[in-house]
Scaffold this active site. Structure first.
Site, PDB file in Angstrom:
ATOM      1  N   SER A  43      26.882 -50.998  24.855  1.00 18.76           N
ATOM      2  CA  SER A  43      28.312 -51.303  24.948  1.00 18.76           C
ATOM      3  C   SER A  43      28.708 -51.968  26.257  1.00 18.76           C
ATOM      4  O   SER A  43      29.762 -52.599  26.336  1.00 18.76           O
ATOM      5  CB  SER A  43      29.142 -50.023  24.754  1.00 18.76           C
ATOM      6  N   ASP A 252      37.436 -47.133  31.254  1.00 20.83           N
ATOM      7  CA  ASP A 252      37.561 -45.905  30.468  1.00 20.83           C
ATOM      8  C   ASP A 252      36.610 -44.880  31.077  1.00 20.83           C
ATOM      9  O   ASP A 252      36.217 -45.012  32.229  1.00 20.83           O
ATOM     10  CB  ASP A 252      37.307 -46.162  28.973  1.00 20.83           C
ATOM     11  N   HIS A 255      32.899 -47.082  31.001  1.00 18.37           N
ATOM     12  CA  HIS A 255      32.726 -48.497  31.317  1.00 18.37           C
ATOM     13  C   HIS A 255      33.578 -48.941  32.501  1.00 18.37           C
ATOM     14  O   HIS A 255      34.676 -48.424  32.712  1.00 18.37           O
ATOM     15  CB  HIS A 255      33.062 -49.348  30.092  1.00 18.37           C
TER      16      HIS A 255
END
Length: 277
Positions: A43, A252, A255
């Site tokens: 991600s 977040d 990340h």
């Protein structure tokens, strides 16, 4: 003279960069030019491959992308661009690295590079056995190690401003093993005109966290969108983010923000990529 493929590998991401051939005008310029960038990973570098998959590891909705051009949530797990975009841009290939399974992918995108990264991906040492990429043409390979995961907001002990020492030690142990393997590959495959490099994201990001004031950050322990384990992906779908993401290292609970990524990637770019060109 065929071009080579430069591959940056990590538990996080794998980047393949193809230098231009003689016919493409690379010779005589005094610089190594890159014609394509291919990214593999999770991600951290997924630009939207998971958008249409049945998974919780997606980011194609607000508040993700609030600082991306047009304020569009593309599937990138950040408020703006992610490392693949930044590397492709710094190499002069293109401004954004599109997802391989993007809806509007064109042939020119395949020729200049795409990202195969998928949110939630992990590391499996068996993958390289049936498909060792170097043997099929990837000659420029760099491996990004694991970041200081114990410093992610979701991994810090509740109420603590200290990073989780054990998780960071585990990351360091893994990275040291990978670095030794990279050295072995360089010695073993040098005759095949292959180049391998370990790219340090661990200490570059840790330096950003420890000296956040110097880099212009005010918040290092909280994410702009929250700090617990569930403050990521669909769990923050359409929830408002902080109004000042520029002050945060983390977007977040897992990340980084675009600003933080850009500083770290810029350091890595200047420290190592010249060796792979």
């Amino acid at each position: 003279m065929p071009g080579h493929a430069l591959l940056l590998v990590s538990s996080m991401l794998l980047l393949v960069m193809a230098p231009l051939s003689c016919a493409d005008g690379a010779v005589g310029t005094g610089k190594s030019k890159i014609s394509a960038v291919f990214m593999f990973g999770d991600s951290i570098v997924d630009p939207g491959n998971n958008n249409n998959r049945l998974t919780e590891a997606r980011a194609n909705f607000p508040p993700y992308g609030q600082d991306f051009p047009g304020g569009k949530a593309t599937g990138r797990f950040s408020n703006g661009r992610v490392p693949g975009d930044m590397l492709a841009s710094k190499l002069g290939v293109k401004e954004f690295l599109p997802p391989y399974i993007g809806d509007d992918l064109e042939l020119s995108d395949l020729l200049t590079g795409v990202a195969f990264a998928s949110g939630g991906s992990g590391y499996d040492p068996l993958t390289s056995i049936p498909a060792e990429l170097n043997d099929i043409g990837a000659k420029r390979i760099g491996f990004f190690g694991i970041p200081p995961i114990g410093c992610c907001p979701s991994q810090r002990k509740h109420g603590s401003r200290e990073c989780d020492t054990l998780q960071n030690q585990a990351a360091e142990l893994f990275n040291s093993g990978i670095e030794k393997e990279i050295e072995r590959l360089n010695a073993e495959r040098n005759v095949h005109d292959s180049r391998f490099a370990y790219l340090d994201i661990y200490y570059n990001l840790l330096d950003l966290i420890q000296q956040h004031d110097f880099y212009g950050f005010q918040e290092v322990t909280e994410g702009c969108c929250g700090s617990n384990v569930l403050n990521a992906a669909i769990f923050i779908q359409y929830h408002p983010a902080c109004p000042n993401a520029y002050d945060y290292i983390f977007w977040d609970s897992f990340h980084c923000t675009e600003k933080a990524y850009n500083i770290v990637i810029d350091e890595i770019f200047h420290q190592n990529l010249h060796y792979l060109m």
